[in-house]
Design a protein around this motif. Structure first.
Motif, PDB file in Angstrom:
ATOM      1  N   TYR B  74      37.923  48.261  48.034  1.00  0.00           N
ATOM      2  CA  TYR B  74      38.447  47.344  49.052  1.00  0.00           C
ATOM      3  C   TYR B  74      39.382  46.340  48.407  1.00  0.00           C
ATOM      4  CZ  TYR B  74      34.975  49.574  51.818  1.00  0.00           C
ATOM      5  OH  TYR B  74      34.252  50.533  52.456  1.00  0.00           O
ATOM      6  N   GLU B  75      40.376  45.934  49.178  1.00  0.00           N
ATOM      7  CA  GLU B  75      41.374  45.017  48.635  1.00  0.00           C
ATOM      8  C   GLU B  75      41.480  43.766  49.489  1.00  0.00           C
ATOM      9  OE1 GLU B  75      44.475  47.604  46.322  1.00  0.00           O
ATOM     10  OE2 GLU B  75      44.439  48.230  48.400  1.00  0.00           O
ATOM     11  N   ARG B  76      42.149  42.772  48.928  1.00  0.00           N
ATOM     12  CA  ARG B  76      42.323  41.481  49.588  1.00  0.00           C
ATOM     13  C   ARG B  76      43.781  41.282  49.978  1.00  0.00           C
ATOM     14  NH1 ARG B  76      37.534  42.308  46.841  1.00  0.00           N
ATOM     15  NH2 ARG B  76      36.063  40.632  47.201  1.00  0.00           N
ATOM     16  N   LEU B  77      44.034  40.249  50.765  1.00  0.00           N
ATOM     17  CA  LEU B  77      45.397  39.972  51.200  1.00  0.00           C
ATOM     18  C   LEU B  77      46.268  39.586  50.015  1.00  0.00           C
ATOM     19  CD1 LEU B  77      44.635  38.046  54.499  1.00  0.00           C
ATOM     20  CD2 LEU B  77      45.494  40.379  54.236  1.00  0.00           C
ATOM     21  N   MET B  78      45.844  38.556  49.298  1.00  0.00           N
ATOM     22  CA  MET B  78      46.536  38.170  48.075  1.00  0.00           C
ATOM     23  C   MET B  78      45.457  38.173  47.000  1.00  0.00           C
ATOM     24  SD  MET B  78      49.602  37.008  49.268  1.00  0.00           S
ATOM     25  CE  MET B  78      50.337  35.867  48.110  1.00  0.00           C
ATOM     26  N   ILE B  79      45.828  38.497  45.770  1.00  0.00           N
ATOM     27  CA  ILE B  79      44.865  38.328  44.689  1.00  0.00           C
ATOM     28  C   ILE B  79      45.241  37.056  43.945  1.00  0.00           C
ATOM     29  CG2 ILE B  79      44.048  39.217  42.481  1.00  0.00           C
ATOM     30  CD1 ILE B  79      44.145  41.978  43.651  1.00  0.00           C
ATOM     31  N   VAL B  80      44.305  36.133  43.850  1.00  0.00           N
ATOM     32  CA  VAL B  80      44.548  34.938  43.065  1.00  0.00           C
ATOM     33  C   VAL B  80      43.817  35.178  41.760  1.00  0.00           C
ATOM     34  CG1 VAL B  80      44.378  32.446  42.982  1.00  0.00           C
ATOM     35  CG2 VAL B  80      44.582  33.600  45.180  1.00  0.00           C
ATOM     36  N   GLU B  81      44.596  35.531  40.713  1.00  0.00           N
ATOM     37  CA  GLU B  81      43.915  35.924  39.474  1.00  0.00           C
ATOM     38  C   GLU B  81      43.209  34.715  38.876  1.00  0.00           C
ATOM     39  OE1 GLU B  81      45.030  34.912  36.418  1.00  0.00           O
ATOM     40  OE2 GLU B  81      46.973  34.048  36.968  1.00  0.00           O
ATOM     41  N   THR B  82      42.112  34.959  38.195  1.00  0.00           N
ATOM     42  CA  THR B  82      41.201  33.868  37.856  1.00  0.00           C
ATOM     43  C   THR B  82      41.575  33.140  36.572  1.00  0.00           C
ATOM     44  OG1 THR B  82      39.790  35.447  36.732  1.00  0.00           O
ATOM     45  CG2 THR B  82      39.235  34.923  39.002  1.00  0.00           C
ATOM     46  N   TYR B  83      42.572  33.613  35.821  1.00  0.00           N
ATOM     47  CA  TYR B  83      42.869  32.925  34.568  1.00  0.00           C
ATOM     48  C   TYR B  83      43.764  31.711  34.802  1.00  0.00           C
ATOM     49  CZ  TYR B  83      44.257  31.802  29.868  1.00  0.00           C
ATOM     50  OH  TYR B  83      44.488  31.126  28.702  1.00  0.00           O
ATOM     51  N   SER B  84      44.974  31.943  35.363  1.00  0.00           N
ATOM     52  CA  SER B  84      45.831  30.791  35.611  1.00  0.00           C
ATOM     53  C   SER B  84      46.112  30.602  37.096  1.00  0.00           C
ATOM     54  CB  SER B  84      47.134  30.905  34.817  1.00  0.00           C
ATOM     55  OG  SER B  84      47.668  32.194  34.972  1.00  0.00           O
ATOM     56  N   CYS B  85      45.379  31.366  37.941  1.00  0.00           N
ATOM     57  CA  CYS B  85      45.418  31.162  39.379  1.00  0.00           C
ATOM     58  C   CYS B  85      46.779  31.485  39.992  1.00  0.00           C
ATOM     59  CB  CYS B  85      44.985  29.747  39.740  1.00  0.00           C
ATOM     60  SG  CYS B  85      43.354  29.364  39.110  1.00  0.00           S
ATOM     61  N   ILE B 334      41.218  24.050  30.515  1.00  0.00           N
ATOM     62  CA  ILE B 334      42.454  24.172  29.744  1.00  0.00           C
ATOM     63  C   ILE B 334      42.340  25.430  28.891  1.00  0.00           C
ATOM     64  CG2 ILE B 334      43.969  22.944  28.118  1.00  0.00           C
ATOM     65  CD1 ILE B 334      43.415  21.439  30.772  1.00  0.00           C
ATOM     66  N   PRO B 335      43.350  26.279  28.744  1.00  0.00           N
ATOM     67  CA  PRO B 335      44.730  26.080  29.162  1.00  0.00           C
ATOM     68  C   PRO B 335      45.044  26.593  30.574  1.00  0.00           C
ATOM     69  CG  PRO B 335      44.595  28.008  27.767  1.00  0.00           C
ATOM     70  CD  PRO B 335      43.199  27.455  27.890  1.00  0.00           C
ATOM     71  N   GLY B 336      44.159  27.372  31.191  1.00  0.00           N
ATOM     72  CA  GLY B 336      44.482  27.972  32.483  1.00  0.00           C
ATOM     73  C   GLY B 336      44.963  26.964  33.511  1.00  0.00           C
ATOM     74  N   GLN B 337      44.341  25.794  33.550  1.00  0.00           N
ATOM     75  CA  GLN B 337      44.677  24.814  34.588  1.00  0.00           C
ATOM     76  C   GLN B 337      45.484  23.646  34.032  1.00  0.00           C
ATOM     77  OE1 GLN B 337      40.743  23.933  36.012  1.00  0.00           O
ATOM     78  NE2 GLN B 337      40.621  25.810  37.242  1.00  0.00           N
TER      79      GLN B 337
END
Lengths: 331, 561
Positions: B74-85, B334-337
């Motif tokens: 199953y897939e989502r509308l947008m993927i917000v990747e979890t490392y740098s969002c 940090i550093p992702g955010q």
């Protein structure tokens, strides 16, 4: 007849007590299954999402009504054999989950228990028959020595030698990843391969209790007056030992054996954990650590019922095997 | 022996066995050649979830019991990747806030369900209304924000919110989209196992299942099939205990795994330095929680003094074996955010260890020491408190040992208590502690990152379980910033609110972040390259779909993954 009636009454009363305790104990335990599930999924390095906890709590449902109505409902469900849905395997029912695991445990532990009993009793009888000989010392000392070794140590040693170093047998599991569980020859041989090490570990430690019990009982019996009389009358040693001594000495072991068979369900946590065997013991451990109340309740219930039924059967059997018991109780 | 203790004993014994063994087994380095059409024939992954004796369950809404292969269905509308969002358009090609209560997604054309039916905007609307009707499937609680979801136009879906809905964007993209033509036939979606031929839009389909091994195979009609180079993925049941698994990992039996391995360099990387790699990206913020309802923790001067009291480096190097980074006092990961950091902040908000400064600050704040070096409260009584840490979390215990020593050096009397994890969590929720570790943040949902630990509506009086604000932080300024962040749809508004919250973390010290928990991730470039890593963090290690689409056969591009 009074003996059997009394035993039946006792059985029913203990069964009721067990069922009631089984209802109460999970409800007295602290902790929230939903919280436990989400923490386990998240791991300790990431933040638990309280909304997920809430959603799961609602999904699993919380029992409502007073304790008394809950108890009444529980008894009703029990009579219909309905144990609800497992939390760990939601939405599969507890019955389905247990059904899958039961066969593994019953076959593995059932077979090894019977073999252990037979081997142990025979060895014990032999040691008593040849008491104070070299055979006796080897059997008695040997089993006492093996008995002091921790079971998990023996099991890990077996894994290390036969599964990891020699690679003769798989290191764990009930069957391999490639084979499809089903009634096929291929699967059977695969499952057999996987069962060798756990069975071996059970067979190393299993007979010890029976050996020592049997030997001690029988040595005692052979020192009784009737045995001495038989010897004086000139009966052959072998006949005294087997027909008289062994028959009486085996009685306490019969009760023990019935109880051992009854506690198959609960008594296999260790071996199944070490060998990752897909049986009831591991399921029990998992249900406790996940606070999977429906599953836990059903497993505990089956275990207690197993022990009670086995006890009951042993009692009845005892009455048949040993007339003295019936008479003493009647008096 | 409790089961856990028992396991610990097992682990101890088995470690010896596996270490001995690690010295004498060779590493297999045969690499499976790509198939003729340039695909990777098979990759071996770790566990697939579902408990010790898994049963087939591909219902994407049953988050606790579904098998992890569901993520590939199953897939989502947008993927917000979890490392740098970063937002990656997926089933939607884009979105637009027409006003702060209306969000419109453009749905991708040409996507098909794996049973051949067309995927449409109706399916999206259906999915959201499905979890509205069956609210237990709404695991993120999107319908607390949503008013309606409708398919509009040819290929759009319009979300309308009860109030400005900026903070719900993440949650909406967390919902897996299911086919209406299948799910509308299901009697009870809450107990639906979806075990037989699950229909999804995802890149893989179920090939075979057995409780020890789950195989998924490439969906040839996938909408990004050109970029999908993996023919098959085999997931292997990872049994509890982990020692045997470590051995399998070091033998090269996995292409990727996500497990804790002591001394990863020696047990894994050195076994095949050319191919074996690991990347431990930061997860949540592991932080010292102080019970803010108690003296002296209710004193901001006191808390601020403690920010330089802890030897962060020693915790990172000794207790965490250098696998993690010191956490920023801002509560940001940090550093992702790092883009969210307030301007003009020194060293990204990572506090220095300076015991003298802490001592001075405490003394200045009225917490003097007596002749024996005992730290006294303002009434002149020695300060003593306890530090609770779950006894089973050995690395946490080691970290707390260091922190406690630092506190003792400042003259505090600190006792360590090591309860069971369940009791520990319960105590933390109900406020039954003085000092304790807490975990929060690190997600792409900035509102959640700060609201969970700081929102006054998420706390409760001591003795009652708090939803998530376990330190019992209550501050109108924080609540106002959170309210702004909750409704902000515009990036600069979000920035402003987050910066404000980060400043509160720096100045008022509601808790003291120590280190970032690590996301364990090991990978081998023997069969496939393109795994996310420190040099190419295009996604987090648990963003399965973007990762899958990046994988390429190993021969293509040398060995750097």
């Amino acid at each position: 007849m009074g003996y059997f009636l009394r035993r039946t009454g006792f059985f029913v009363a203990t069964l009721w007590a067990a069922v009631t305790l089984n209802f109460l104990i999970p409800r007295l335990q602290p902790g929230d299954p939903a919280e436990a599930i989400v923490s386990r999924l998240t791991g300790k390095s990431e933040a638990v999402d309280p909304r997920q906890v809430e959603a799961i709590r609602r999904l699993l449902g919380t029992p409502d009504g007073s304790l008394l109505t809950q108890y009444w409902d529980y008894l009703g469900e029990l009579v219909h054999g309905n144990f609800g849905l497992s939390y760990t395997y939601f939405p599969y029912t507890v019955t389905e989950v247990i059904g899958d695991a039961a066969l593994w445990t019953v076959v593995l532990v059932g077979v090894t228990q019977i073999l252990s009993f037979v081997i142990g009793t025979l060895l014990g009888a032999w040691a008593a028959y040849r008491r104070n000989s070299r055979v006796d010392s080897v059997i008695t000392l040997g089993s006492t020595f093996v008995g002091t070794l921790p079971f998990f140590w023996i099991a890990l040693l077996l894994i290390y030698v036969f599964a990891i170093t020699l690679q003769w047998f798989p290191d764990g599991g009930g069957y391999g990843g490639g084979s499809t569980p089903g009634w096929s020859w291929l699967f059977f041989s695969d499952a057999f391969q996987h069962s060798v090490l756990p069975a071996l570990s059970l067979l190393i430690t299993g007979p010890i209790g029976w050996i020592i019990g049997m030997r001690n009982n029988m040595v005692q019996e052979l020192g009784q007056d009737y045995a001495r009389l038989a010897r004086a009358k000139g009966l052959p040693q072998r006949r005294i030992a087997l027909t008289y001594g062994a028959r009486i000495a085996i009685l306490p072991n019969v009760t023990g054996f019935a109880i051992a068979l009854g506690s198959i369900l609960g008594g296999t946590v260790l071996v199944e954990t070490i060998f990752n065997y897909p049986g009831l013991g591991r399921l029990l451990l998992e249900s406790v650590s996940n606070k999977d109340f429906p599953l836990m309740q059903a497993l505990f219930l089956f275990t207690t019922i197993g022990v009670l039924v086995a006890n009951f059967v042993a009692d009845l059997l005892y009455g048949v095997l040993d007339p003295r018991v019936r008479r003493t109780e009647a008096a | 022996m409790t089961p856990r203790r028992f396991r610990a004993a097992l682990v101890a014994v088995a470690t010896t066995a596996s270490l001995t063994l690690a010295g004498c087994t060779g590493t297999e380095s045969t690499s499976a050649a790509p198939t003729e059409d340039g695909l990777i024939p098979v990759l071996n992954y770790g566990d697939f979830g579902g408990g010790e004796m898994p049963k087939e369950n591909y219902n994407p809404f049953l988050l606790a019991t579904k098998l992890s292969a569901t993520e590939y269905l199953y897939e989502r509308l947008m993927i917000v990747e979890t490392y740098s969002c970063q937002e990656i358009p997926w089933l939607a090609t884009g979105y637009d806030w027409t006003d702060d209560k209306t969000l419109v997604f453009d749905i991708r054309d040409g996507v098909k369900w794996n049973d051949g039916e067309d995927f449409t905007n109706e399916d999206v609307a259906y999915t959201f209304n499905l979890i509205k009707e069956n609210d237990v499937l709404d695991t993120a609680g999107v319908w607390q924000y949503l008013d309606a979801v409708e398919a509009t136009g040819d290929s759009q879906v319009t979300f309308t919110f009860k109030e400005p809905g900026g903070s719900a964007f993440q949650m909406i993209n967390g919902v897996p989209i299911v086919p209406e033509h299948v799910w509308s036939q299901v009697d009870d979606p809450t107990t639906f196992t979806n075990a037989k031929d699950p229909v999804g839009t995802g890149p893989m389909t179920i090939k075979s299942f057995n409780p020890r091994e789950l195989t998924i195979e490439r969906n040839p009609d996938y909408w990004q099939a050109d970029d999908l180079k993996v023919k098959e993925i085999k997931f292997h049941k990872v049994d509890s205990g982990g020692q045997v698994e470590q051995l399998k990992l070091s033998r090269g039996e996995y292409d990727t795994q996500g497990m804790y391995v002591p001394d990863i360099e020696k047990t894994y990387v050195e076994r095949d330095p050319e191919h074996n790699h690991y990347w431990y990206a930061p997860g949540g913020v592991i932080s010292v929680y102080m019970n803010l309802t108690e003296k002296p923790f209710d004193d901001v001067e006191f808390r601020r003094a403690l920010t330089t009291a802890f030897n962060y480096d020693e915790v990172v190097e000794k207790a965490q074996l250098g696998y993690v980074e010191q956490a920023s006092q801002t509560g940001l990961v940090i550093p992702g955010q790092e883009d969210w950091l307030p301007e003009g902040l020194e060293n990204e908000g990572k506090m220095p260890y300076d015991a003298e400064a802490a001592d001075q600050a405490l003394t200045d704040a009225g917490y003097k020491t007596d002749a024996d070096g005992n730290r006294l409260d303002k009434d002149g009584n020695p300060i003593s408190f306890s530090f609770k840490v779950p006894g089973e979390y050995l690395d946490w215990v080691a970290a707390s040992d260091i922190l406690i020593e630092n506190l003792q050096d400042l003259g505090f009397e600190v006792d360590q208590e090591t309860p069971q994890p369940a009791t520990h969590d319960e105590d933390r929720k109900t406020g039954n502690y003085d000092m304790i570790f807490g975990v929060y943040g690190g997600t792409c949902d900035m509102y959640r990152n700060f609201a969970d630990p700081l929102d006054s509506s998420r706390t409760a009086p001591v003795g009652k379980p708090a939803l998530s604000n376990e330190t019992r932080w209550q501050d109108p300024e924080t609540d106002a910033l959170l309210a702004d962040l909750k409704v902000a749809t515009d990036e600069s508004e979000q920035q402003e609110a987050v910066a404000g919250l980060a400043e509160i973390m720096m100045d008022e010290v509601p808790n003291i972040p120590i280190w970032y928990g690590a996301k364990w991730f090991q990978y081998s470039t023997k069969n496939a390259v393109g795994w996310p890593n420190e040099d190419d963090p295009y996604a987090g290690s648990n963003d399965f779909l973007p990762m899958l689409m990046h994988l390429r056969p190993a021969e293509d591009s040398g060995d750097e993954g």
